[in-house]
Write an enzyme that holds these catalytic residues in place. Structure first.
Site, PDB file in Angstrom:
ATOM      1  N   PRO A   9       0.785  -1.231   0.000  1.00 51.61           N
ATOM      2  CA  PRO A   9       0.000   0.000   0.000  1.00 51.61           C
ATOM      3  C   PRO A   9       0.820   1.285   0.000  1.00 51.61           C
ATOM      4  CG  PRO A   9      -0.189  -1.171   2.096  1.00 51.61           C
ATOM      5  CD  PRO A   9       0.478  -2.094   1.135  1.00 51.61           C
ATOM      6  N   ARG A  17       5.004  12.596  -1.689  1.00 48.61           N
ATOM      7  CA  ARG A  17       5.224  13.159  -0.355  1.00 48.61           C
ATOM      8  C   ARG A  17       6.384  12.441   0.318  1.00 48.61           C
ATOM      9  NH1 ARG A  17       0.207  14.517   2.989  1.00 48.61           N
ATOM     10  NH2 ARG A  17       1.958  15.238   4.247  1.00 48.61           N
ATOM     11  N   TYR A  22      11.643   8.797   1.235  1.00 49.86           N
ATOM     12  CA  TYR A  22      11.530   7.888   0.083  1.00 49.86           C
ATOM     13  C   TYR A  22      12.098   8.459  -1.218  1.00 49.86           C
ATOM     14  CZ  TYR A  22       8.375   5.622   3.361  1.00 49.86           C
ATOM     15  OH  TYR A  22       7.855   5.023   4.473  1.00 49.86           O
ATOM     16  N   ASN A  73       8.015  -5.823  -1.256  1.00 44.74           N
ATOM     17  CA  ASN A  73       7.998  -4.721  -0.301  1.00 44.74           C
ATOM     18  C   ASN A  73       6.543  -4.595   0.145  1.00 44.74           C
ATOM     19  OD1 ASN A  73       7.977  -2.414   1.181  1.00 44.74           O
ATOM     20  ND2 ASN A  73       9.110  -1.167  -0.293  1.00 44.74           N
ATOM     21  N   ALA A  76       3.322  -1.060   4.623  1.00 42.81           N
ATOM     22  CA  ALA A  76       2.797  -1.114   5.999  1.00 42.81           C
ATOM     23  C   ALA A  76       2.402  -2.533   6.411  1.00 42.81           C
ATOM     24  CB  ALA A  76       1.610  -0.180   6.128  1.00 42.81           C
ATOM     25  N   GLU A  97      12.818  -9.797   0.950  1.00 41.68           N
ATOM     26  CA  GLU A  97      12.088  -8.630   1.461  1.00 41.68           C
ATOM     27  C   GLU A  97      12.900  -7.361   1.166  1.00 41.68           C
ATOM     28  OE1 GLU A  97      11.995  -8.651   5.722  1.00 41.68           O
ATOM     29  OE2 GLU A  97      10.582  -6.968   5.863  1.00 41.68           O
ATOM     30  N   HIS A  99      12.965  -2.958   1.581  1.00 39.01           N
ATOM     31  CA  HIS A  99      12.418  -1.673   2.023  1.00 39.01           C
ATOM     32  C   HIS A  99      13.286  -0.556   1.472  1.00 39.01           C
ATOM     33  CE1 HIS A  99       9.561  -3.630   4.533  1.00 39.01           C
ATOM     34  NE2 HIS A  99      10.530  -4.425   4.965  1.00 39.01           N
ATOM     35  N   ARG A 106      13.975   3.582  12.169  1.00 37.98           N
ATOM     36  CA  ARG A 106      12.711   4.341  12.252  1.00 37.98           C
ATOM     37  C   ARG A 106      11.898   3.942  13.504  1.00 37.98           C
ATOM     38  NH1 ARG A 106       9.975   4.512   6.508  1.00 37.98           N
ATOM     39  NH2 ARG A 106       8.825   6.183   7.562  1.00 37.98           N
TER      40      ARG A 106
HETATM   41  O1  CA2 Z   1      10.817   1.718   3.393  1.00 36.07           O
HETATM   42  C1  CA2 Z   1       9.928   1.068   2.839  1.00 36.07           C
HETATM   43  O2  CA2 Z   1      10.043   0.622   1.695  1.00 36.07           O
HETATM   44  C2  CA2 Z   1       8.600   0.819   3.549  1.00 36.07           C
HETATM   45  O3  CA2 Z   1       8.167  -0.500   3.239  1.00 36.07           O
HETATM   46  C3  CA2 Z   1       7.631   1.853   2.993  1.00 36.07           C
HETATM   47  C4  CA2 Z   1       6.255   1.825   3.670  1.00 36.07           C
HETATM   48  C5  CA2 Z   1       6.385   1.843   5.194  1.00 36.07           C
HETATM   49  O4  CA2 Z   1       5.116   1.655   5.789  1.00 36.07           O
HETATM   50  C6  CA2 Z   1       7.346   0.776   5.698  1.00 36.07           C
HETATM   51  O5  CA2 Z   1       7.455   0.884   7.110  1.00 36.07           O
HETATM   52  C7  CA2 Z   1       8.699   0.922   5.059  1.00 36.07           C
HETATM   53  C8  CA2 Z   1       5.424   3.036   3.233  1.00 36.07           C
HETATM   54  C9  CA2 Z   1       5.208   3.147   1.770  1.00 36.07           C
HETATM   55  C10 CA2 Z   1       4.406   4.378   1.499  1.00 36.07           C
HETATM   56  O6  CA2 Z   1       5.218   5.329   0.876  1.00 36.07           O
HETATM   57  C11 CA2 Z   1       4.815   6.611   0.745  1.00 36.07           C
HETATM   58  C12 CA2 Z   1       4.863   7.166  -0.504  1.00 36.07           C
HETATM   59  C13 CA2 Z   1       4.534   8.471  -0.696  1.00 36.07           C
HETATM   60  C14 CA2 Z   1       4.134   9.257   0.378  1.00 36.07           C
HETATM   61  C15 CA2 Z   1       4.088   8.706   1.643  1.00 36.07           C
HETATM   62  C16 CA2 Z   1       4.435   7.380   1.823  1.00 36.07           C
END
Ligand code: CA2
Length: 145
Positions: A9, A17, A22, A73, A76, A97, A99, A106
């Site tokens: 997701p 954002r 990211y 990946n 969440a 896996e 990330h 974090r």
């Molecule tokens: O670091 C990663 O790849 C994560 O899997 C990214 C997830 C986060 O919940 C994991 O803890 C770590 C979040 C992906 C959502 O990414 C966003 C993209 C644009 C704006 C905000 C969040």
């Protein structure tokens, strides 16, 4: 060799954002990088993103007998999903896996990964390059058997 790359997701929102976490590149950029690397290492790749846990479970189940390795990946769902762990265990496909961020640095709630015990390895904190490293790891693992 065929690799399935699964993204959970909100990863479709990359670049929109939280660029400090990211980066500025978009989901389309990520898909382009993965496709280009697949061509370089001569593997077939399918990329799939969903915001829904059940869709990801369905995709893992459909990979049974059709895919040699999975890069995932779960975003969440990493930190919540027993269903994804069970699906990966059910199909028995070698999985890495990934990330984008270094989740080890974090929040506490990101320190849990339900799928990690099943995975061959975890690549975190290397941005999009982590996906390419995961593909290389799968290629090495499956050709060294
Ligand atoms: O670091 C990663 O790849 C994560 O899997 C990214 C997830 C986060 O919940 C994991 O803890 C770590 C979040 C992906 C959502 O990414 C966003 C993209 C644009 C704006 C905000 C969040």
């Amino acid at each position: 060799m065929k690799i399935l790359v699964l993204n959970g997701p909100n990863l479709n929102m990359l670049g929109i954002r939280e660029p400090d976490v990211y980066g500025y590149a978009t989901y389309a950029d990520l898909c382009r990088d993965i496709q280009a690397h697949a061509a370089r290492i001569d593997v077939e790749v399918e990329i799939y993103q969903s915001n829904h846990e059940g869709d990801l479970v369905d995709k893992i189940q459909a990979a049974y007998g059709n895919v040699d390795g999975i890069v995932i990946n779960p975003a969440a769902y990493t930190h919540t999903s027993v269903a994804l762990l069970d699906a990966l265990k059910a199909v028995g496909i070698p999985t890495v896996e990934v990330h984008i961020s270094d989740v080890s640095l974090r929040e506490d709630f990101r320190q849990v990964s339900y799928i990690r015990p099943y995975c061959l390895k975890t690549v975190m904190g290397y941005g999009f390059a982590g996906y390419l490293m995961a593909m290389d790891a799968l290629l090495e693992a499956t050709t060294c058997k």
